[in-house]
Design an enzyme around this catalytic site. Structure first.
Site, PDB file in Angstrom:
ATOM      1  N   LYS A 222      -8.502  29.286  91.375  1.00 13.25           N
ATOM      2  CA  LYS A 222      -7.508  28.999  92.410  1.00 13.25           C
ATOM      3  C   LYS A 222      -6.165  28.571  91.837  1.00 13.25           C
ATOM      4  O   LYS A 222      -6.060  28.167  90.679  1.00 13.25           O
ATOM      5  CB  LYS A 222      -8.061  27.982  93.406  1.00 13.25           C
ATOM      6  CG  LYS A 222      -9.023  28.668  94.392  1.00 13.25           C
ATOM      7  CD  LYS A 222      -9.413  27.808  95.548  1.00 13.25           C
ATOM      8  CE  LYS A 222     -10.311  28.636  96.483  1.00 13.25           C
ATOM      9  NZ  LYS A 222     -10.870  27.825  97.573  1.00 13.25           N
ATOM     10  N   ARG A 256     -18.805  27.816  94.657  1.00 12.74           N
ATOM     11  CA  ARG A 256     -18.496  29.221  94.949  1.00 12.74           C
ATOM     12  C   ARG A 256     -17.588  29.724  93.825  1.00 12.74           C
ATOM     13  O   ARG A 256     -16.484  29.206  93.653  1.00 12.74           O
ATOM     14  CB  ARG A 256     -17.807  29.296  96.315  1.00 12.74           C
ATOM     15  CG  ARG A 256     -17.416  30.700  96.755  1.00 12.74           C
ATOM     16  CD  ARG A 256     -16.782  30.667  98.150  1.00 12.74           C
ATOM     17  NE  ARG A 256     -16.358  31.985  98.587  1.00 12.74           N
ATOM     18  CZ  ARG A 256     -15.207  32.563  98.256  1.00 12.74           C
ATOM     19  NH1 ARG A 256     -14.348  31.921  97.496  1.00 12.74           N
ATOM     20  NH2 ARG A 256     -14.903  33.757  98.701  1.00 12.74           N
TER      21      ARG A 256
END
Ligand code: 8Y4
Length: 282
Positions: A222, A256
Site C-alpha cells: 500500500k 490480506r
C-alpha cells in the site's frame, strides 16, 4: 472462535491466516491487467495455494482513488468464472471482494464462502443479502468514497473513530441476522487515511480486539509504504512482510497480501515464537 466456517470450508484462526489477493480487474494498479484472463487468474491462485495461502480473495472492482465504477453485471462477468473454476481446483475457502448484493449472491452460489466488503454492508440491500447467504463477512472501515477518500481525511482520534464505526457496523450486521461468529473486522488501511493515520492505526490495532471479532489487516504494497520509504509499488515486498508481522503481533488474525510465500514464511516464524494465540502481546 478458532475457525470460520466459510460455506463448508474451514479457515483456521488458531494461527495467523494468510489471504491471497486475486484481482480480476483490468485496471488493477498492482497487477496492471496481467491477470485479466481467466487462465492467468487461475494460475496465480494456484501459485498462492502452493505457497501456503489459507484463503483466496477474488475481486472484480477497483477501489483505487479515481477508478471508474463498475456495474454489478460487469463485476459478475469478471469474477464468477474464476470462482467456479477455482472451487474445483483448490480446497481453500474463497472470499469475494464486493459491496454489491447481486455479486454477493452470484459469488456464493458459484462457491465463495466469505464476503469481504470494503463498504461494511452499507450499500442498499447488502445487509439483507449477506444475512441470507449465511457466510462470514469482513466489515471494513473506509472514510468517504474511493474517488475522494484521500483528498483530506480527518479524525478526532483515528483508532477511537475506526473502533466506533466498526462497533456500529457489527451491531447493524447482528441486527440484520448475521451471527457474531460470522463477523470479521478490518480498520481499512489506506481507505481515507493519511500516512500518520495509518501508522497510528497499526500501533493501536490491539484496541480493536475489545470489539470481540477477529481482525483482518490489509497492508500489502500500500501507498503508506511508498510514503514512508519512498519506494515504488514493485519494491514494497520487504516492508509489506514487516507490516504483516507487526499487524499479527498487534492482534490481526488474517492478513490480506499479494506475496503469499514470503508472508507465510515470516508468519510461520512468528507462530513458532508465539505458538498459542493466547500468548500474543498487545
Ligand atoms: C498496491 C496494491 C497498492 C494494492 C495498493 C493496493 C483491503 C481490502 C483492498 C483491505 C480488506 C489495495 C479489497 C486496496 N484493501 N479488503 N481490499 N482490507 N478487507 N490497494 O485493506 O489492496 S483493495
Amino acid at each position: 472462535m478458532t475457525f470460520l466456517d466459510c460455506g463448508g470450508r474451514r479457515l483456521d484462526l488458531s494461527r495467523p491466516a494468510v489471504m491471497g489477493i486475486l484481482n480480476v480487474t483490468p485496471d488493477s494498479f498492482s497487477d496492471g491487467g496481467v491477470f485479466l484472463s481467466r487462465e492467468n487468474a487461475l494460475a496465480q491462485a494456484e501459485r498462492m495455494a502452493r505457497e501456503g495461502a489459507d484463503i483466496i480473495d477474488v475481486g472484480g472492482e477497483s477501489t483505487r482513488p479515481g477508478a471508474r465504477p463498475v456495474s454489478a453485471q460487469e463485476e459478475i462477468n469478471r469474477v464468477i468464472p474464476v470462482i467456479e473454476t477455482l472451487r474445483g481446483r483448490t480446497a481453500l475457502p474463497i472470499s469475494i471482494d464486493t459491496s454489491k448484493p447481486e455479486v454477493m449472491h452470484a459469488a456464493v452460489a458459484a462457491g465463495a464462502g466469505l464476503i469481504n466488503d470494503v463498504r461494511a454492508l452499507r450499500e442498499e440491500g447488502a445487509l439483507t443479502a449477506a444475512a441470507a447467504l449465511k457466510v462470514p463477512v469482513c466489515l471494513m472501515h473506509m472514510q468517504g468514497a474511493p474517488r475522494t477518500m484521500q483528498d483530506d481525511p480527518h479524525y478526532d482520534d483515528v483508532v477511537a473513530d475506526v473502533a466506533a464505526f466498526l462497533g456500529d457496523r457489527l451491531r447493524a450486521a447482528r441486527a440484520a441476522g448475521i451471527p457474531a461468529r460470522n463477523l470479521v473486522i478490518d480498520p481499512g488501511f489506506g481507505f481515507g487515511k493519511t500516512l500518520a493515520h495509518n501508522l497510528e492505526l497499526l500501533r493501536g490495532l490491539g484496541k480493536l480486539q475489545s470489539l470481540g471479532a477477529p481482525i483482518l489487516a490489509g497492508l500489502s504494497r500500500k501507498s503508506m509504504i511508498g510514503q514512508a520509504l519512498d519506494l515504488p509499488v514493485e519494491r514494497r515486498l520487504h516492508a509489506s512482510v514487516a507490516l504483516a508481522v507487526m499487524a499479527v503481533q498487534n492482534g490481526a488474525r488474517i492478513v490480506r497480501v499479494h506475496d503469499v510465500g514470503p508472508t507465510v514464511e515470516a508468519l510461520r516464524m512468528w507462530a513458532s515464537v508465539y505458538p498459542f494465540v493466547e500468548s500474543r502481546q498487545d
